[in-house]
Design an enzyme around this catalytic site. Structure first.
Site, mmCIF file in Angstrom:
data_model
loop_
_atom_site.group_PDB
_atom_site.id
_atom_site.type_symbol
_atom_site.label_atom_id
_atom_site.label_comp_id
_atom_site.label_asym_id
_atom_site.label_seq_id
_atom_site.Cartn_x
_atom_site.Cartn_y
_atom_site.Cartn_z
ATOM 1 N N HIS A 124 -4.178 -9.481 20.814
ATOM 2 C CA HIS A 124 -3.656 -10.846 20.794
ATOM 3 C C HIS A 124 -3.211 -11.238 22.201
ATOM 4 O O HIS A 124 -2.600 -10.445 22.919
ATOM 5 C CB HIS A 124 -2.477 -10.951 19.829
ATOM 6 C CG HIS A 124 -2.900 -10.923 18.397
ATOM 7 N ND1 HIS A 124 -3.204 -12.058 17.691
ATOM 8 C CD2 HIS A 124 -3.105 -9.888 17.553
ATOM 9 C CE1 HIS A 124 -3.564 -11.727 16.476
ATOM 10 N NE2 HIS A 124 -3.518 -10.415 16.359
ATOM 11 N N THR A 176 -5.916 5.330 25.591
ATOM 12 C CA THR A 176 -5.799 4.123 26.416
ATOM 13 C C THR A 176 -6.798 4.110 27.562
ATOM 14 O O THR A 176 -6.903 3.118 28.272
ATOM 15 C CB THR A 176 -4.381 4.009 27.006
ATOM 16 O OG1 THR A 176 -4.122 5.155 27.820
ATOM 17 C CG2 THR A 176 -3.334 3.912 25.906
ATOM 18 N N LYS A 177 -7.504 5.249 27.770
ATOM 19 C CA LYS A 177 -8.503 5.360 28.843
ATOM 20 C C LYS A 177 -9.757 6.009 28.285
ATOM 21 O O LYS A 177 -9.702 6.759 27.311
ATOM 22 C CB LYS A 177 -7.971 6.209 29.997
ATOM 23 C CG LYS A 177 -6.801 5.589 30.725
ATOM 24 C CD LYS A 177 -6.344 6.470 31.871
ATOM 25 C CE LYS A 177 -5.164 5.813 32.568
ATOM 26 N NZ LYS A 177 -4.579 6.655 33.596
ATOM 27 N N LYS A 194 -8.602 19.825 27.916
ATOM 28 C CA LYS A 194 -9.597 20.784 28.416
ATOM 29 C C LYS A 194 -10.986 20.251 28.137
ATOM 30 O O LYS A 194 -11.183 19.336 27.347
ATOM 31 C CB LYS A 194 -9.403 22.158 27.777
ATOM 32 C CG LYS A 194 -9.691 22.220 26.284
ATOM 33 C CD LYS A 194 -9.526 23.645 25.781
ATOM 34 C CE LYS A 194 -9.856 23.745 24.302
ATOM 35 N NZ LYS A 194 -9.781 25.110 23.809
#
Length: 196
Positions: A124, A176-177, A194
């Site tokens: 949003h 988030t990545k 790992k």
């Protein structure tokens, strides 16, 4: 006339687009109206031997693509929403109990999503403090989940993320990545633990 040509036509005429959207989508429930849901077998692609359990909430209006591959399963109480972007799910993939998938999302082959996972390409807008958040609209960034991936319970995959092939997302991780191929990621925010 193909779907893209129809979309372009409606983009050029916002009044028609809003009218058609009103006919298809219940504006309070923000899901396709009952008579559109009844017609969903006509416009959804379901591969051979695929299963969508009866309790799944399929918010899939006909103006976006929904495709479920061969031998794939969407388990009970999941929610699939392609109202703002296509949802494409590959072969031999399992969408677990209580998962929420909001397009545009592409999920590859041989992917296992455990329980309670959220995969969302939607966000949003909220930048303008003079306008209520619910009036500012939404933005989307496609999510791509590769092949041969396991996502643990209650993980969250945020807009714009790509997860490389043969990776594992630990339970409870917030991704988030982008995740490189052959990686195990965990944590909040998720970090590579790992290579596998």
């Amino acid at each position: 006339m193909n779907n893209e040509a129809i979309r372009e036509m409606f983009k050029k005429n916002p009044k028609w687009k809003n009218f058609i959207d009103w006919i298809i989508m219940n504006q309070v429930e923000t899901r396709p109206r009952w008579f559109i849901r009844i017609l969903s077998p006509l416009y959804q692609h379901r591969g051979k031997h695929s299963v969508i359990h009866s309790s799944v909430r399929m918010d899939t209006p006909p103006y976006r693509k929904f495709s479920l591959g061969d031998y794939s399963v969407i388990e009970s109480f999941a929610c699939i929403n392609n109202a703002v972007g296509d949802v494409i799910i590959g072969n031999y993939t399992r969408i677990g109990l209580h998962n929420t998938i909001i397009g545009p999302v592409t999920i590859g082959h041989h992917v296992n999503l455990a329980q309670g996972i959220t995969v969302t390409a939607l966000n949003h807008k909220f930048e303008n403090p003079d306008i209520r958040i619910d009036e500012q609209g939404v933005s989307t960034k496609p999510v791509v989940i590769g092949n041969d991936i396991w996502v643990g319970a209650n993980a969250v995959i945020l807009p714009g993320i790509t997860i490389g092939d043969h990776s594992v997302i630990a339970a409870g991780a917030i991704v988030t990545k982008d995740v490189p191929p052959h990686s195990l990621v965990a944590g909040i925010p998720a970090k590579v633990i790992k290579q596998i």
